[in-house]
Design an enzyme around this catalytic site. Structure first.
Site, PDB file in Angstrom:
ATOM      1  CD  GLN A 356      11.955  58.914  54.271  1.00  0.00           C
ATOM      2  OE1 GLN A 356      11.488  59.327  55.327  1.00  0.00           O
ATOM      3  NE2 GLN A 356      11.333  58.017  53.517  1.00  0.00           N
ATOM      4  CG  ASP A 379      16.442  58.505  52.179  1.00  0.00           C
ATOM      5  OD1 ASP A 379      16.772  57.315  52.184  1.00  0.00           O
ATOM      6  OD2 ASP A 379      15.295  58.890  51.888  1.00  0.00           O
ATOM      7  CG  ASP A 400      16.782  52.755  51.646  1.00  0.00           C
ATOM      8  OD1 ASP A 400      17.236  51.605  51.671  1.00  0.00           O
ATOM      9  OD2 ASP A 400      15.575  53.010  51.775  1.00  0.00           O
TER      10      ASP A 400
END
Length: 563
Positions: A356, A379, A400
């Protein structure tokens, strides 16, 4: 909300009649009247309180907690439903302060034992608790108003949804902590209870007249669009966004070459006055700025104006692998309400193997992003909470890469899946709605959904999906967008087995392109091909983020409906 959100917690006068208890039975109403006139035996007073409390708490997800809380309020029989909700919020705010004190004690008593990531996660929690108290104050201020209009209800839903999201964000910060089981265990019980209180308040809020406006009951946060922007954008701000940089009057100028007021953006943000009610514009001249910037809650109505995508760039490389929480990894993070950005590239260049690594995080209510680019891998864009609008923006990432629990609309944007690490699958979205009463979700309207240049030559080697359910009630729609064949025919990816597959809401409506066919899409209970324009319209700027109430002021072009 303006800076009155930081004022003392307030109760409000009895502005709503007891008739707002639409779900109370005639028996309860009769006994309440008897109590008020003294015709009921005080011995049965407690029973009546519980009976009234159960009426208020009908339909909540945590009814026993709700009943035990509400039944303890003094003079319950004389309180209107909004007053009951206000009392519940006030009580929950006290519990947030207690959770903050608990984190402070942990930091003080365990300082030497805490790993750097634990300390950062606790710092995140304390910031999120302050934001929660601010949101509770804003909700109490709204409840004290004279109107029970759908606008006020939607504002309340937004604030309480954001407050709940903050608790889970705090806990998420310990996901990669070596001492996760110890530190998280000491704070989790309190935060779960806070979230349950907020959930119950959201459920009770739906009983207030005007709360269930059928035109906006799914995603009620965006009003109709005016000249391409929601109505919350003022006419003056629209002019700012639609004017070339040479025609804008700036309050401060940032320039790498020393020709401005400051050489870096963080100093300009620090110099901006707090609690702006008028727009405060910071012009960031072309150049690359290696900074991590935070716009805190006091810095309201700021606007960053750059010289364009690829010309004004803000870069950082914080990431989880190197010891940052996801929340704190953002190159730029904004919390002050009413933030606007135009013509800037925000990037986290940590790379695909650093897990992330956020380029931009927004927890700014009524925030707008126009002709900006967000570049990272996993992210990329953290649409954390509250109401947000993105117009003509580019978003690049892998896993994501648009995630969070805001009520957010992407309109006329380009979403690019990049080449991920060898063991990864691309997912455009990971929406984080925790509770069915939260008015949050991701709406992608008239966007281009495709592969970035580095993925195109190898896209057959990597699976790419529209999204996966990060939280139990994840909600995402793609509508009237051009979906390239980079998207797998199944369309959507599981998070973990059957988790959330029956409680999520994933929808597709009139998309086009080689990857838009729904014939081989997943068959989860929560997935649907939207066939009704009425249902699809609930996810537009007009109904999703109350855009007509704020976007007009920004000058960003938008349309309120499906086209």
């Amino acid at each position: 909300m303006d800076n009155t959100r930081r004022g003392n917690l307030i109760f409000f006068s009895n502005l709503f009649l007891f008739s707002s208890l639409g779900h109370a039975s005639a028996v309860v109403a009769g006994r309440t009247a008897a109590l008020q006139t003294g015709d009921i035996d005080p011995i049965h007073h407690g029973d009546l309180h519980e009976e009234i409390a159960r009426s208020h708490c009908e339909g909540t997800l945590y009814p026993e907690l709700c009943v035990s809380t509400v039944a303890a309020f003094p003079d319950l029989a004389s309180k209107s439903l909004p007053q009951v909700i206000a009392a519940a919020i006030n009580l929950t705010s006290g519990e947030v302060h207690a959770a903050d004190d608990n984190c402070t004690r942990l930091e003080q008593n365990w300082l030497k034992q805490l790993a750097p990531l634990d300390r950062r996660a606790l710092d995140d929690c304390r910031e999120l608790f302050q934001e929660t108290v601010d949101e509770f104050n804003g909700a109490l201020s709204d409840l004290s108003g004279t109107s029970s209009s759908s606008k006020h209800i939607h504002d309340l839903q937004t604030l309480l949804s954001g407050a709940m999201t903050n608790q889970y964000t705090c806990l998420d910060g310990f996901a990669y902590s070596e001492s996760n089981a110890t530190v998280r265990k000491r704070i989790e019980k309190r935060l779960v209870k806070i979230s349950q209180h907020v959930s119950n308040s959201l459920a009770m809020l739906k009983k207030i007249p005007g709360a269930n406006d059928t035109r906006s009951e799914v995603l009620p946060e965006y009003g109709r669009l005016r000249k391409g922007f929601p109505s919350w954008v003022s006419r003056k701000d629209r002019r700012l966004l639609q004017t070339s940089t040479g025609g804008i009057k700036y309050n401060l100028v940032v320039a790498k070459d020393g020709s401005g007021n400051f050489n870096n953006i963080a100093d300009a943000v620090a110099a901006a006055p707090n609690s702006n009610t008028a727009r405060f514009v910071i012009y960031i001249k072309a150049g690359t700025y290696f900074e991590n910037i935070e716009v805190d809650s006091e810095k309201t109505n700021l606007m960053f104006v750059g010289d364009g995508i690829g010309k004004t760039l803000v870069k950082g490389n914080r990431n989880v692998v190197d010891g940052w929480t996801t929340f704190r990894s953002a190159t730029v993070a904004v919390v002050g309400n009413g933030f606007i950005a135009k013509g800037i590239t925000f990037e986290n260049y940590a790379g695909p193997d650093k897990s992330q690594a956020v380029a931009f995080r927004s927890g700014s209510d009524l925030s707008v992003f126009y002709q900006c680019s967000f570049v990272a891998y996993q992210d990329t864009l953290y649409v954390h909470s509250l109401r947000q609008f993105y117009r003509e923006c580019n978003v690049y990432g892998t896993v994501d890469f648009i995630f969070g629990n805001a009520a957010v609309v992407f309109q006329d944007c380009n979403l690019y899946a990049r080449k991920p690490s060898s063991n990864q699958k691309n997912t455009f979205t990971a929406q984080g709605r925790e509770d069915p009463n939260q008015n949050t979700g991701i709406s992608v309207l008239n966007c281009k959904v495709t592969a970035a240049s580095d993925l195109i030559p190898v896209k057959s080697s990597f699976k790419t999906y529209l999204g996966r359910p990060w939280k139990q009630y994840s909600r995402t729609v793609f509508m009237k967008s051009n979906i390239d064949d980079v998207v797998d025919p199944a369309g959507w990816l599981e998070w973990d087995g059957s988790f959330a597959l029956s409680t999520l809401y994933y929808g597709e409506y009139l998309n086009r392109g080689n990857g838009s066919s729904t014939i081989k899409r997943v068959t989860w209970p929560g997935y649907r091909v939207i066939s009704s324009s009425t249902e699809a319209s609930k996810f537009t700027v007009g109904q999703f983020i109350q855009g007509t109430q704020w976007l007009d002021s920004t000058g960003v072009p938008y349309y309120a409906g499906l086209s």
